[in-house]
Write an enzyme that holds these catalytic residues in place. Structure first.
Site, PDB file in Angstrom:
ATOM      1  N   GLY A 235       0.839  -1.194   0.000  1.00 33.35           N
ATOM      2  CA  GLY A 235       0.000   0.000   0.000  1.00 33.35           C
ATOM      3  C   GLY A 235       0.871   1.239   0.000  1.00 33.35           C
TER       4      GLY A 235
ATOM      5  CD  GLN B 275       3.487   5.840   2.554  1.00 35.64           C
ATOM      6  OE1 GLN B 275       2.497   5.325   2.047  1.00 35.64           O
ATOM      7  NE2 GLN B 275       4.438   5.129   3.148  1.00 35.64           N
TER       8      GLN B 275
ATOM      9  CB  CYS C  23       5.054   2.292   7.515  1.00 34.31           C
ATOM     10  SG  CYS C  23       4.672   3.780   6.579  1.00 34.31           S
ATOM     11  CG  LEU C  24       6.787   0.892   1.556  1.00 35.37           C
ATOM     12  CD1 LEU C  24       6.239   1.196   0.163  1.00 35.37           C
ATOM     13  CD2 LEU C  24       7.907  -0.143   1.481  1.00 35.37           C
TER      14      LEU C  24
ATOM     15  CG  HIS D 246      -0.773   1.594   7.246  1.00 35.37           C
ATOM     16  ND1 HIS D 246       0.109   1.124   8.203  1.00 35.37           N
ATOM     17  CD2 HIS D 246      -0.029   2.388   6.433  1.00 35.37           C
ATOM     18  CE1 HIS D 246       1.320   1.632   7.971  1.00 35.37           C
ATOM     19  NE2 HIS D 246       1.269   2.388   6.896  1.00 35.37           N
ATOM     20  CD  GLU D 247      -0.975   2.695   2.680  1.00 33.69           C
ATOM     21  OE1 GLU D 247      -0.465   3.837   2.640  1.00 33.69           O
ATOM     22  OE2 GLU D 247      -0.309   1.688   2.977  1.00 33.69           O
TER      23      GLU D 247
ATOM     24  CG  HIS E  17       0.468   6.993   5.300  1.00 38.64           C
ATOM     25  ND1 HIS E  17       1.578   7.463   5.964  1.00 38.64           N
ATOM     26  CD2 HIS E  17       0.673   5.664   5.132  1.00 38.64           C
ATOM     27  CE1 HIS E  17       2.410   6.445   6.193  1.00 38.64           C
ATOM     28  NE2 HIS E  17       1.884   5.337   5.701  1.00 38.64           N
TER      29      HIS E  17
HETATM   30 NI    NI Z   1       2.673   3.416   5.702  1.00 42.25          NI
END
Ligand code: NI
Length: 185
Positions: A46, A51, A95-96, A137-138, A141
């Protein structure tokens, strides 16, 4: 194909609230494509526009690499909004934007989410399990929230060195990143 650098913890866009997309122009379509490329290059499941440093309410999801959800094709959600939620479950997240950190987070188990697809058509989806998890989660963000915000300080202590390295720009990643110190391509 364009792989964009991913903004890491400590950078401003991750703490900003993204703005709704009003219409699907060529820039937005190109951004969504780049977000898929970026997510895939980083082996993520995701990614939110924040991000990649863009404050638009867009997320992309691809959980087709997981055995139990291999039939769910990658898709983008524009202006996603949770309109119903139920249950609670704990699941480990990563998370990236916070590489190498993983911790359990409790979130709703089942959600109904309203969004626009890549034709800007309104859609509704009922999601549970990993799919609900990624979407929640996204969406966080898009609101400037990171999963570590839910993790007790005592648990985050285990990752003190890693978190410091991320913020000081010393973390090593397999994908291009932007830290609050420098851009590493
Ligand atoms: Ni994340």
């Amino acid at each position: 194909m364009a792989i964009l650098p991913i903004y890491l913890d400590g950078t401003e866009p991750l703490r900003k609230k993204a703005k709704p997309v009003k219409e699907l122009d060529l820039n937005t379509i190109a951004l969504i494509k780049d977000m898929f490329d970026t997510m895939h290059a980083a082996d993520g499941i995701g990614l939110a526009a924040n991000q990649v440093g863009v404050l638009k309410r867009i997320i992309v999801v691809d959980i087709s690499g997981l055995e139990e959800t291999k039939d769910i094709k990658p898709f983008a959600l524009i202006n996603p909004e949770v309109i119903k939620e139920s249950g609670k479950c704990a699941m480990e997240e990563g998370c990236l934007s916070i590489p190498s950190v993983r911790a359990e987070v409790v979130r709703p188990e089942r959600i109904t989410v309203k969004y626009r697809d890549t034709n800007f058509k309104e859609q509704q989806l009922i999601a549970e399990g990993i799919l609900a998890r990624v979407i929640l989660h996204e969406i966080d963000h898009l609101n400037g929230v990171l999963f570590t915000d839910y993790v007790p300080k005592s648990k985050l202590k285990e990752y003190k060195d890693t978190l410091e390295k991320i913020k000081s720009g010393e973390i090593e990643t397999r994908y291009p990143v932007v830290t609050n110190q420098k851009v590493v391509l």
